[in-house]
Design an enzyme around this catalytic site. Structure first.
Site, PDB file in Angstrom:
ATOM      1  N   HIS A 146       7.413  10.488 -28.583  1.00 37.77           N
ATOM      2  CA  HIS A 146       6.407  11.268 -27.853  1.00 37.77           C
ATOM      3  C   HIS A 146       6.697  12.777 -27.902  1.00 37.77           C
ATOM      4  CE1 HIS A 146       3.405  12.363 -24.912  1.00 37.77           C
ATOM      5  NE2 HIS A 146       4.333  12.963 -24.185  1.00 37.77           N
ATOM      6  N   ASN A 172      -0.783  19.568 -20.691  1.00 35.96           N
ATOM      7  CA  ASN A 172      -1.103  18.751 -21.864  1.00 35.96           C
ATOM      8  C   ASN A 172      -1.124  19.574 -23.153  1.00 35.96           C
ATOM      9  OD1 ASN A 172      -1.387  16.453 -20.259  1.00 35.96           O
ATOM     10  ND2 ASN A 172      -3.498  17.003 -19.769  1.00 35.96           N
ATOM     11  N   GLU A 199      -5.036  16.895 -11.077  1.00 34.17           N
ATOM     12  CA  GLU A 199      -5.545  17.345 -12.377  1.00 34.17           C
ATOM     13  C   GLU A 199      -7.064  17.539 -12.407  1.00 34.17           C
ATOM     14  OE1 GLU A 199      -3.312  15.832 -15.747  1.00 34.17           O
ATOM     15  OE2 GLU A 199      -5.090  16.041 -16.985  1.00 34.17           O
ATOM     16  N   HIS A 211      -0.770  17.875 -26.469  1.00 33.14           N
ATOM     17  CA  HIS A 211      -0.876  16.425 -26.271  1.00 33.14           C
ATOM     18  C   HIS A 211      -2.115  15.797 -26.915  1.00 33.14           C
ATOM     19  CE1 HIS A 211       2.435  17.052 -23.551  1.00 33.14           C
ATOM     20  NE2 HIS A 211       2.494  15.786 -23.242  1.00 33.14           N
ATOM     21  N   LYS A 271       6.601  23.114 -13.591  1.00 36.94           N
ATOM     22  CA  LYS A 271       5.780  21.917 -13.344  1.00 36.94           C
ATOM     23  C   LYS A 271       5.414  21.837 -11.867  1.00 36.94           C
ATOM     24  CE  LYS A 271       4.686  17.269 -14.203  1.00 36.94           C
ATOM     25  NZ  LYS A 271       4.787  16.108 -15.041  1.00 36.94           N
ATOM     26  N   LYS A 304       2.663  11.360 -11.233  1.00 33.29           N
ATOM     27  CA  LYS A 304       1.815  10.504 -12.067  1.00 33.29           C
ATOM     28  C   LYS A 304       2.587   9.217 -12.323  1.00 33.29           C
ATOM     29  CE  LYS A 304      -1.172  13.598 -14.697  1.00 33.29           C
ATOM     30  NZ  LYS A 304      -1.490  14.128 -16.040  1.00 33.29           N
ATOM     31  N   HIS A 345      -1.306  12.625 -29.033  1.00 35.83           N
ATOM     32  CA  HIS A 345      -1.780  11.264 -28.766  1.00 35.83           C
ATOM     33  C   HIS A 345      -2.394  10.649 -30.018  1.00 35.83           C
ATOM     34  CE1 HIS A 345      -1.928  12.225 -24.184  1.00 35.83           C
ATOM     35  NE2 HIS A 345      -0.742  11.817 -24.578  1.00 35.83           N
ATOM     36  N   ARG A 391      -3.673  21.632 -13.955  1.00 36.80           N
ATOM     37  CA  ARG A 391      -2.626  20.674 -14.357  1.00 36.80           C
ATOM     38  C   ARG A 391      -2.787  20.276 -15.825  1.00 36.80           C
ATOM     39  NH1 ARG A 391       0.335  15.848 -10.947  1.00 36.80           N
ATOM     40  NH2 ARG A 391       1.657  15.186 -12.674  1.00 36.80           N
ATOM     41  N   GLU A 424       9.188  18.857 -24.703  1.00 36.37           N
ATOM     42  CA  GLU A 424       8.501  19.138 -23.428  1.00 36.37           C
ATOM     43  C   GLU A 424       9.069  20.406 -22.774  1.00 36.37           C
ATOM     44  OE1 GLU A 424       5.883  17.531 -22.221  1.00 36.37           O
ATOM     45  OE2 GLU A 424       5.910  15.527 -23.101  1.00 36.37           O
ATOM     46  N   ARG A 470       0.824  -1.229   0.000  1.00 34.30           N
ATOM     47  CA  ARG A 470       0.000   0.000   0.000  1.00 34.30           C
ATOM     48  C   ARG A 470       0.855   1.276   0.000  1.00 34.30           C
ATOM     49  NH1 ARG A 470      -3.470  -2.983   3.627  1.00 34.30           N
ATOM     50  NH2 ARG A 470      -5.157  -3.840   2.376  1.00 34.30           N
TER      51      ARG A 470
HETATM   52  N1  GLY Z   1       2.852  14.995 -17.975  1.00 31.90           N
HETATM   53  C1  GLY Z   1       1.750  15.747 -17.567  1.00 31.90           C
HETATM   54  C2  GLY Z   1       1.520  15.758 -16.081  1.00 31.90           C
HETATM   55  O1  GLY Z   1       2.369  15.307 -15.348  1.00 31.90           O
HETATM   56  O2  GLY Z   1       0.497  16.209 -15.644  1.00 31.90           O
END
Ligand code: GLY
Length: 375
Positions: free
Chosen positions: A271, A250, A242, A253, A232, A148, A257, A246, A190, A126
């Site tokens: 990417h 993107n 998000e 993106h 960031k 993430k 995608h 957040r 990025e 956990r």
């Molecule tokens: N790569 C986008 C984020 O971390 O929200």
């Protein structure tokens, strides 16, 4: 005591605050950096096997000098590693190694390893603590920061995962020296994104200094990584899971995608290359909708071309599907809500915003026009 100088970006999340440390040769001092997190002199490392020859021996030697036992699992490079099979491998290996709740797991690699190992750490007992040592520019400025974690499934990318913040992110800029130019520049997509979404002065700085960064200028690399991580961190602290801002991260993106899916996630488009092309398209769309000046997309693409990067759809080799098929791929984006796509558009360089108010017809016409330029 640590030997190498480093810059610090602090991520002040309540109860889960951590540092991002950026510097040349930080791998040599890894033991000093992780010492505060160790309850016993033992760590486990899950590494990308492309690091086995040069960088992994440096990491294990540094731990050995400090008499920290390190067990290593090396995994194949590539997106296919980020799935259920390797998640099982990692979790069972961590249990074989009797990793306890108080122990520290080190993720040593690019985005694939960081996301996979971070997720394994999130679900093992956990939640155990982990340290990110990102080895690509893309991982250093984006995926290793912000918590993430996750894997891909047959239904799509990153569909299973968790928010699990690292205890420390250790960015050694020397690791960038052994990247191919293409992989370095893919990560640069990025970096540029941060300037475009929220800091016009940073984008101007990149226009002046990014060519030096590409050619190995350590001071320029350190500054660009630090500024990207600061931006960031600010966004993540304001919206960790998000629910709102957040999503600005993107930028580019939604197009990216769809293009990655259209090129089967293969070597035709990396990417960060898709992000770069996607940023150009997001500025095109913003201009068509009257949000930004008509000449702004050209400025974005001029910078990409200065850097020797793919800048638009005509730079993608091979066939691409038509505009309707690309729109259908965009509709599979996990940020679709009640059939309505979310777009990140911009009022100008450094001034992005989130909107669902984009008519499909305008997107279709943009893609039709851009695809026609390929012939
Ligand atoms: N790569 C986008 C984020 O971390 O929200």
């Amino acid at each position: 005591m640590s030997h190498a100088d480093f810059e610090t970006v602090h991520v002040p999340l309540a109860g889960r605050a951590y540092d991002i440390r950026i510097g040349q040769g930080l791998l040599e001092d890894v033991a000093d950096h992780i010492a505060p997190f160790l309850k016993r002199p033992k760590v486990v490392i899950v590494a990308d096997e492309s690091l086995n020859m040069v960088h992994l021996p440096k990491l294990t030697a540094a731990l050995d000098r400090a008499e920290i036992e390190a067990n290593v699992l090396s995994l194949p490079s590539g997106e296919q590693t980020k799935g259920w099979a390797h998640l099982t491998t990692v979790v069972e290996w961590l249990l074989d190694n009797e990793v306890e709740r108080g122990d520290l797991v080190i993720a040593f690699g690019g985005g694939v390893i960081g996301d996979l190992v971070g997720f394994a750490a999130a679900i093992l007992r956990r939640g155990v603590r982990f340290v990110q040592i990102p080895s690509t520019l893309l991982a250093q400025v984006d995926s290793s920061v912000g918590g993430k974690t996750g894997i891909n499934t047959r239904h799509g990318k990153n569909l299973v995962g968790a928010f699990h913040q690292p205890s420390l992110v250790l960015i050694d800029t020397d690791l960038l020296d052994t990247l191919s130019e293409r992989i370095f520049l893919s990560g640069y997509g990025e970096v540029m994104k941060y300037g475009l979404l929220g800091d016009a002065a940073f984008f101007e700085w990149l226009e002046q200094n990014a060519p030096a960064m590409k050619n190995g200028d350590v001071a320029a690399r350190t500054y660009a990584i630090k500024r990207s991580c600061e931006m960031k961190a600010d966004i993540v602290v304001g919206d960790e899971t998000e629910q709102g801002d957040r999503a600005l991260l993107n930028l580019g993106h939604t197009f990216c995608h769809a293009l990655e899916a259209a090129t089967d996630y293969r070597d035709r488009l990396m990417h960060g290359e898709g992000v770069a092309i996607g940023c150009g398209l997001a500025f095109d769309l913003s201009a068509r909708l009257g949000h930004c000046a008509q000449e702004t997309p050209s400025r974005v693409r001029a910078h990409l071309r200065d850097m020797g990067m793919k800048a638009d759809l005509s730079d993608i080799d091979g066939d691409l599907p038509d505009a309707d098929a690309l729109l259908a791929l965009m509709a599979q984006d996990k940020k679709v809500v009640q059939g309505q796509l979310t777009f990140i558009l911009a009022r100008g360089i450094g001034d992005a915003f989130i909107t669902r108010d984009v008519p499909n017809d305008v997107v279709r016409q943009l893609l039709t026009d851009e695809l026609a330029r390929r012939t």
